[in-house]
Design a protein around this motif. Structure first.
Motif, PDB file in Angstrom:
ATOM      1  N   CYS A 267       0.823  -1.210   0.000  1.00 43.36           N
ATOM      2  CA  CYS A 267       0.000   0.000   0.000  1.00 43.36           C
ATOM      3  C   CYS A 267       0.857   1.260   0.000  1.00 43.36           C
ATOM      4  N   GLU A 268       2.015   1.218   0.675  1.00 44.02           N
ATOM      5  CA  GLU A 268       2.907   2.370   0.669  1.00 44.02           C
ATOM      6  C   GLU A 268       3.413   2.636  -0.750  1.00 44.02           C
ATOM      7  N   PHE A 269       3.750   1.549  -1.439  1.00 47.34           N
ATOM      8  CA  PHE A 269       4.206   1.699  -2.812  1.00 47.34           C
ATOM      9  C   PHE A 269       3.123   2.320  -3.693  1.00 47.34           C
ATOM     10  N   ASP A 270       1.884   1.900  -3.488  1.00 48.50           N
ATOM     11  CA  ASP A 270       0.776   2.422  -4.302  1.00 48.50           C
ATOM     12  C   ASP A 270       0.651   3.944  -4.177  1.00 48.50           C
ATOM     13  N   ILE A 271       1.010   4.452  -3.000  1.00 43.00           N
ATOM     14  CA  ILE A 271       0.951   5.900  -2.803  1.00 43.00           C
ATOM     15  C   ILE A 271       2.199   6.578  -3.364  1.00 43.00           C
ATOM     16  N   LEU A 272       3.343   5.919  -3.197  1.00 40.68           N
ATOM     17  CA  LEU A 272       4.617   6.520  -3.591  1.00 40.68           C
ATOM     18  C   LEU A 272       4.835   6.528  -5.099  1.00 40.68           C
ATOM     19  N   MET A 273       4.376   5.476  -5.780  1.00 40.40           N
ATOM     20  CA  MET A 273       4.707   5.325  -7.193  1.00 40.40           C
ATOM     21  C   MET A 273       4.259   6.505  -8.054  1.00 40.40           C
ATOM     22  N   PRO A 274       3.028   7.011  -7.911  1.00 45.25           N
ATOM     23  CA  PRO A 274       2.628   8.169  -8.731  1.00 45.25           C
ATOM     24  C   PRO A 274       3.516   9.389  -8.493  1.00 45.25           C
ATOM     25  N   LEU A 275       3.968   9.560  -7.245  1.00 41.38           N
ATOM     26  CA  LEU A 275       4.830  10.697  -6.924  1.00 41.38           C
ATOM     27  C   LEU A 275       6.204  10.524  -7.582  1.00 41.38           C
ATOM     28  N   LEU A 276       6.705   9.295  -7.590  1.00 34.30           N
ATOM     29  CA  LEU A 276       7.996   9.027  -8.230  1.00 34.30           C
ATOM     30  C   LEU A 276       7.885   9.212  -9.743  1.00 34.30           C
TER      31      LEU A 276
ATOM     32  N   GLU B 270       5.789  11.108 -11.293  1.00 36.37           N
ATOM     33  CA  GLU B 270       5.594  12.533 -11.576  1.00 36.37           C
ATOM     34  C   GLU B 270       6.923  13.257 -11.697  1.00 36.37           C
ATOM     35  N   ASN B 271       7.917  12.792 -10.943  1.00 36.99           N
ATOM     36  CA  ASN B 271       9.246  13.419 -10.972  1.00 36.99           C
ATOM     37  C   ASN B 271      10.220  12.667 -11.875  1.00 36.99           C
ATOM     38  N   SER B 272       9.688  11.748 -12.674  1.00 38.21           N
ATOM     39  CA  SER B 272      10.505  10.972 -13.631  1.00 38.21           C
ATOM     40  C   SER B 272      11.669  10.260 -12.954  1.00 38.21           C
ATOM     41  N   ILE B 273      11.395   9.694 -11.783  1.00 40.22           N
ATOM     42  CA  ILE B 273      12.421   8.958 -11.045  1.00 40.22           C
ATOM     43  C   ILE B 273      12.325   7.476 -11.396  1.00 40.22           C
ATOM     44  N   PRO B 274      13.367   6.883 -11.991  1.00 43.42           N
ATOM     45  CA  PRO B 274      13.325   5.465 -12.359  1.00 43.42           C
ATOM     46  C   PRO B 274      13.171   4.577 -11.122  1.00 43.42           C
ATOM     47  N   VAL B 275      12.386   3.519 -11.263  1.00 44.80           N
ATOM     48  CA  VAL B 275      12.185   2.566 -10.176  1.00 44.80           C
ATOM     49  C   VAL B 275      12.612   1.181 -10.644  1.00 44.80           C
ATOM     50  N   ILE B 276      13.554   0.583  -9.920  1.00 42.29           N
ATOM     51  CA  ILE B 276      13.970  -0.796 -10.156  1.00 42.29           C
ATOM     52  C   ILE B 276      13.268  -1.659  -9.120  1.00 42.29           C
ATOM     53  N   ALA B 277      12.455  -2.589  -9.569  1.00 40.39           N
ATOM     54  CA  ALA B 277      11.693  -3.436  -8.650  1.00 40.39           C
ATOM     55  C   ALA B 277      12.387  -4.767  -8.439  1.00 40.39           C
ATOM     56  N   PHE B 278      12.563  -5.142  -7.173  1.00 36.75           N
ATOM     57  CA  PHE B 278      12.969  -6.492  -6.808  1.00 36.75           C
ATOM     58  C   PHE B 278      11.691  -7.203  -6.352  1.00 36.75           C
ATOM     59  N   THR B 279      11.204  -8.170  -7.090  1.00 35.35           N
ATOM     60  CA  THR B 279       9.960  -8.835  -6.708  1.00 35.35           C
ATOM     61  C   THR B 279       9.942 -10.272  -7.205  1.00 35.35           C
ATOM     62  N   GLY B 280       9.160 -11.093  -6.497  1.00 40.65           N
ATOM     63  CA  GLY B 280       8.970 -12.470  -6.916  1.00 40.65           C
ATOM     64  C   GLY B 280       7.718 -12.643  -7.746  1.00 40.65           C
ATOM     65  N   ASN B 281       6.992 -11.557  -7.953  1.00 35.56           N
ATOM     66  CA  ASN B 281       5.739 -11.602  -8.700  1.00 35.56           C
ATOM     67  C   ASN B 281       5.818 -10.614  -9.862  1.00 35.56           C
TER      68      ASN B 281
END
Length: 330
Positions: free
Chosen positions: A112-121, A123-134
């Motif tokens: 849920c924290e990610f769901d809030i943070l992702m749009p903000l990231l 918006e500022n064109s900040i690349p996100v590298i995801a480590f996930t098993g899904n």
């Protein structure tokens, strides 16, 4: 008797549990080789092209592993720090700039924290590298790049405690870190500067001239003296070695405790010239040599002390393995 039997059974059972845990984690770790693909290349390039810092985020056990990944990146040439996602939502988001890169760790990919943070990231064109098993999760779909840490099973028999998944996360972080470090050409000198307080940093930063014995602590005689004269000088410092020099202080050889013993066993005279009993040229260390390299030389040639010379071959001091080991060796 029953207690002894029960203790043996308990010991055997505990060891079996431990071995089963490692066997599962090793099997899952081996599968990680098949998860490495072009996404890792993309992730490395994102980090290499980052002009700011790499910000690592994760909740729970992922957060603990994330702190280690951030620390590894920072110590190997990539400025990095960890932010807890909840803290990011309460002000720490201001620590992230549009020059930064975010690594977000979530095995499930739903947070849920990610769901809030992702749009903000975004918006500022900040690349996100995801480590996930899904790789079909919301995190994977929203991230710039996805690194797959999927496992078939946790080592926990209840499939509850993160075990295999945290190992895989750590391994993927190490793979990314080491690939980036090697591409940067990160040097031993750079590593030492970021680890000045550690044992390895001390060995790499300090040079022989910083820890060698000088002045009266250095045992030396000229080549004109006798074996007896050299023996007295050998005993004076307790170093186990005296340097044999010419009149300009160039080192011609060494005379050690071992040389003395061998000389006496052969029945040779103490009044003979030291030139007959010394070891020539002997091992000498440059004063500019790193402590770490000096230790390696001592081990390689099985010596415990050596004279120290400058680039012109002039005696400037002496050093023992004990002196080297005093340099914060862990």
């Amino acid at each position: 008797m029953n207690k002894i039997i029960n203790d043996v059974q308990l010991d055997t059972q505990l060891l079996t549990y431990a071995k089963e845990t490692l066997a599962i984690e090793i099997a899952e770790a081996q599968r990680m080789l098949y998860h490495l693909d072009d996404n890792l290349i993309v992730a490395c390039k994102i980090v290499l092209n980052c002009t700011g810092k790499v910000v690592v985020m994760g909740m729970g056990k992922s957060g603990h592993i994330g702190k280690k990944i951030a620390a590894s990146l920072a110590s190997t040439g990539t400025p990095s720090f960890f932010i807890h996602p909840t803290e990011a939502l309460h002000g720490d988001l201001g620590m992230i700039s549009n020059q930064d890169v975010v690594i977000f760790i979530s095995y499930s990919g739903f947070n849920c924290e990610f769901d809030i943070l992702m749009p903000l990231l975004n918006e500022n064109s900040i690349p996100v590298i995801a480590f996930t098993g899904n790789i079909t999760s919301s995190l994977a779909k929203s991230a710039t790049c996805v690194l797959n840490i999927n496992i078939e099973r946790e080592a926990c028999p209840m499939e509850l405690s993160p075990t295999s998944s945290t190992v895989n996360t750590l391994m993927m972080g190490d793979a990314l870190t080491m690939a980036v470090m090697r591409q940067r050409g990160f040097s031993i000198e750079q590593f030492a500067r970021s680890h000045p307080g550690g044992a390895l940093g001390s060995q790499l930063l300090n040079r022989v001239r910083h820890v060698m014995r000088v002045g009266d602590q250095t045992a030396k005689v000229t080549f004109q003296v006798t074996v007896m004269d050299a023996m007295f000088e050998l005993s004076r410092t307790g170093l186990g070695l005296t340097a044999i020099c010419d009149n300009l202080s160039h080192v011609l050889g060494v005379f050690t405790d071992g040389d003395l013993r061998r000389w006496l066993v052969k029945g040779k005279s103490l009044n003979d010239s030291i030139l007959k009993a010394m070891t020539k040229p002997g091992y000498q260390l440059l004063e500019s040599l790193r402590v770490r390299n000096a230790i390696d030389i001592f081990y390689k040639y099985k010596i415990t002390a050596a004279p120290v010379v400058n680039v012109d071959g002039l005696l400037v001091g002496a050093i023992s393995m004990h002196d080297l080991r005093k340099v914060n060796i862990g």
